[in-house]
Design an enzyme around this catalytic site. Structure first.
Site, PDB file in Angstrom:
ATOM      1  N   GLU A  60     -18.976 -10.077  18.009  1.00 43.31           N
ATOM      2  CA  GLU A  60     -18.294  -8.817  17.702  1.00 43.31           C
ATOM      3  C   GLU A  60     -19.252  -7.642  17.561  1.00 43.31           C
ATOM      4  OE1 GLU A  60     -17.464 -11.683  16.378  1.00 43.31           O
ATOM      5  OE2 GLU A  60     -15.322 -11.936  16.723  1.00 43.31           O
ATOM      6  N   HIS A 129      -9.087 -15.370   7.121  1.00 40.03           N
ATOM      7  CA  HIS A 129      -8.466 -14.857   8.351  1.00 40.03           C
ATOM      8  C   HIS A 129      -7.238 -14.001   8.063  1.00 40.03           C
ATOM      9  CE1 HIS A 129     -11.213 -17.647  10.078  1.00 40.03           C
ATOM     10  NE2 HIS A 129     -10.698 -17.602  11.304  1.00 40.03           N
TER      11      HIS A 129
END
Lengths: 326, 488
Positions: A60, A129
């Site tokens: 990322e 998450h």
């Protein structure tokens, strides 16, 4: 005007903007061959080819930085985070670079980039998450933070975000991807920074955004049965905040309840309540109340997770409280 | 645990001059045991004055008396924060002293306008539960709860989070559609004055009241904690509009010229304290009253004899002094009466310190005669006189007002035969003393004239059972009827 899903609306927005402007491209994990972890980019690789729909490794920080570099030299990247929980490893790029390069370079560079992806408590994804990081990003001057709640807004806001010359953090609630709604065909732009009254009312202002709009509208419906007319305001963009819209509503209702899925402390609602208190203190007949996620890590267990969320019951209870009922 | 950050003492020191700057900020001290705020009655220093430790800075009217506020430090007065007449909360800043080497003018500039308030966590109305309520359920679970130990979220029990029920009138008009019940008393009848002085009200209610020129103190609040909210003000205005014009403003031709306006006497601090303490006592303590008659002919005779002897010393014993002495001795034999009731225990005191109710202009004070059981009658008289005089002049010291373990209230001088006293919490008993008067007394089967005094003990039944109270009264009666036994 077709009835399509939230994910299809996002796909339309990206595809139309890519048709319109060759500088726009999509990059992220699984966006090309797999057509998106949530199938948002379905058909886009085939349609636009691998020059403009690009799969990345799990990296990322790297691809967010590549996107920013591309934006500096004139392209208009859309960077997809599979979930915003993973944007935490790229946050230096988003906050230090994307948000500040225009300022630090004295306007020599603009960063027309969209960071988009899923977010929220979406069901048994557990603590790492299920993050809702909108308050983190909304604190940073230089970023625009958008959280659509309906398919039509998803399309109109994403198109506006892609056309923005400044970085936009575009957060899609994972549980909304399958949501259906009427979406205008073709050119449909929703301006950034404008809230919308999703249900007019006169007794209390319910201020919300993203997935929480659903629970808030359901609560408003229940309250209507008790004779309470709640005005529901969908912020859509949380930075910049459409404070004029909030003020107009609060001056009318004299009461506000803020509904949000992020954590309560230093959450989006805390900032909004502060602004209302600063400006419209004398208009309030009751303290502003907030319904946010409970102040704890998000549990895996589905029932515990459900108990964390703003629910109709919790919203109704707070509305009754600001109305001095019960 | 986010809520704690709000009242963390650190929060109030942030943004203030750093530690290198050392002017002394003098806060309102606790000058009486029950004081929560004080009214500044007079400044005794001026900006620029040098003060030493022990110098009196100001006179402060507390709930009990006017007390001197002394300096604990040495320095130059740089800044006086408050004006005479201001009510100042405990811990609120009153003045700033510049220390040696500091420029008072600079200190004044630096500190001026920065009124700071010391966090009073323990006295705060914002208990953890209250804060949790305010946060609408967003507060975390109590630490002790097992669910909260791990990562599992914990729904605070809905019971605990419930807002307390409100009066009926509450819901009415809250959203402006239901018929509103008037919750306010129409003018010019005064509505009940709010307890504590400050009227709680919502900002909007204040705005409407300001625009309509209504005194919020006249409106009964229906919100939480008596908060006056919009619907209350509107109902009040509506009721007022319906009222015929007040006679005071438009006298009818037939009305007498003289206005019969009620007199409105604002509560003094002492009145508020008395009201609050009496209500508290009646609320928490289940009282019993146990009365005995004591025949005091012998005591009266002894008193006359002793007074004749003490005339040279200008001491005149009262019957009350004998009662004080007898009570002190009786308390020594009945330690359960010389006690306090605390949440988890009854505390039997080692000292016998007798509070004496003294009527003063503004109300009643209870100065304390310490170690009364060790005092002779002469000392009891002298000390009682001194305490009464100090009380009437408002000059009682904290020492003289605290530490009581039992209270005597004597209305005998008014010719009262018998009355009930209300407990002086946390003490568990108080004695109401009536007049010594001639009454018919049955002795054997014959009727005699005797001097009799009725002593009525009020006892807190949480701590004292009927038999305990009766035993104490029997001892007291015995001591008074047979004064020689006090010598034993």
């Amino acid at each position: 005007m077709a009835v399509i899903t939230f994910r299809e609306a996002l796909n339309q927005a990206m595809s139309e903007e890519m048709e319109r402007d060759d500088r726009v491209f999509l990059m992220g994990e699984e966006v090309a061959e797999y057509e998106g972890a949530y199938k948002v980019s379905q058909g886009m690789l085939k349609r636009f080819g691998d020059r403009r729909v690009i799969d990345t490794p799990i990296s990322e920080e790297g691809f967010a930085g590549i996107g920013i570099g591309a934006a500096m030299v004139g392209l208009r990247p859309i960077i997809e985070f599979m979930t915003f929980s993973f944007s935490l490893v790229a946050i230096d790029q988003v906050v230090n670079n994307a948000a500040n390069i225009r300022y630090m370079s004295g306007g020599q560079f603009t960063i027309p980039i969209v960071f988009r992806g899923s977010s929220g408590m979406a069901g048994c994804l557990a603590a790492t998450h299920s993050h809702r990081l909108e308050a983190w990003y909304a604190q940073v001057p230089g970023l625009t933070v958008v959280l659509p709640a309906t398919p039509a807004d998803a399309k109109g806001l994403l198109k506006s975000a892609i056309r923005s010359d400044d970085p936009v953090v575009f957060i899609e609630h994972e549980n909304l991807y399958g949501e259906k709604g009427k979406v205008p065909d073709g050119e449909h732009l929703v301006p950034l920074g404008l809230a919308e009254v999703k249900r007019p009312g006169s007794d209390v202002s319910l201020i919300t955004y993203s997935r929480s709009l659903k629970a808030t509208l359901a609560a408003a419906e229940e309250l209507a049965g008790e004779g309470i007319e709640a005005e529901v305001i969908d912020l859509r963009t949380i930075r910049p905040l459409d404070f004029e819209a909030l003020l107009a509503s609060v001056v009318k209702t004299h009461r506000a309840v803020i509904v949000e899925e992020d954590w309560p402390y230093c959450g989006v609602g805390a900032g909004i309540a502060d602004r209302i208190y600063q400006v419209a203190f004398d208009e309030l007949d009751a303290p502003i109340r907030r319904v946010a996620a409970k102040d704890a890590p998000i549990p895996y267990n589905r029932y515990l997770e459900a108990s964390m969320l703003p629910s109709v019951d919790r919203i109704v209870a707070q509305v009754n409280d600001v109305l001095y009922k019960k | 645990m986010e809520c704690w950050a709000w009242i963390h003492p650190r929060a109030i020191t942030e943004g203030l001059p750093g530690e290198s700057a050392v002017p002394i900020e003098v806060m309102m001290p606790k000058l009486s045991p029950t004081m929560e705020s004080g009214v500044l009655s007079q400044w005794l220093v001026r900006v620029g004055d040098q003060v030493k430790e022990g110098d009196v800075l100001a006179d402060v009217e507390t709930d009990k008396a006017t007390m001197p506020m002394k300096s604990f430090d040495e320095g130059t007065v740089a800044l006086l924060d408050r004006d005479v007449g201001d009510e100042i909360q405990l811990g609120e800043r009153v003045l700033v002293l510049a220390k040696k080497g500091e420029d008072p003018a600079k200190v004044a500039e630096q500190y001026g306008g920065k009124k700071i308030y010391v966090a009073r966590c323990q006295m705060s109305p914002y208990s953890p539960q209250k804060i949790a309520e305010q946060l609408g359920g967003e507060a975390p679970a109590p630490k002790a709860s097992p669910e909260a130990e791990g990562v599992a979220p914990h729904e605070i029990s809905s019971e605990a989070m419930k807002v307390p029920p409100r009066p009926e009138a509450q819901g009415a008009g809250a959203n402006g559609r239901e018929p509103s019940t008037p919750v306010a008393e129409p003018e010019p009848e005064p509505a009940p004055a709010p307890a504590g002085g400050r009227v709680k009200s919502s900002p909007l209610a204040r705005k409407i009241a300001r625009e309509s020129q209504v005194d919020l103190a006249r409106i009964r609040g229906s919100g939480p904690g008596g908060r006056v909210v919009r619907s209350d003000v509107e109902a009040f205005l509506e009721a007022r509009a319906k009222q015929p014009a007040a006679p005071a403003t438009t006298p009818s031709p037939a009305a007498p010229a003289r206005e019969l306006a009620a007199e409105r006497i604002p509560h003094t601090r002492m009145r508020k304290t008395i009201a609050q303490r009496m209500v508290e006592a009646k609320k928490v303590a289940p009282e019993i009253h146990v009365a005995v008659d004591a025949r005091v002919d012998e005591l009266v005779a002894i008193r006359e004899r002793l007074n004749a002897r003490l005339a040279a010393e200008e001491i005149k014993l009262s019957l009350g002094d004998f009662v004080t002495k007898a009570v002190a001795l009786a308390l020594r034999r009945h330690p359960g009466i010389n006690a306090s009731f605390e949440p988890d225990a009854i505390v039997r005191h080692s000292e016998i310190n007798i509070g004496i109710g003294v009527a003063v202009e503004a109300g009643v004070l209870v100065p304390v005669l310490r170690n009364a059981d060790t005092l002779g009658l002469r000392e009891i008289r002298r000390e009682s006189e001194a305490l009464v005089e100090a009380a009437r002049k408002g000059k009682l010291t904290t020492e003289q007002m605290t530490g009581g373990t039992f209270t005597i209230s004597n209305l005998g001088m008014y010719g009262v035969r018998q009355f009930d006293a209300i407990l002086n919490l946390p003490e568990v008993a108080i004695l109401a003393v009536g007049a010594a008067e001639k009454r018919p007394v049955v002795v054997g089967d014959a009727l005699q004239v005797g001097t009799v005094m009725t002593l009525n003990l009020t006892a807190d039944h949480r701590a004292i059972d009927g038999a305990m109270a009766a035993e104490f009264q029997r001892t007291l009666k015995g001591l008074l009827e047979d004064p020689a036994s006090m010598l034993l």
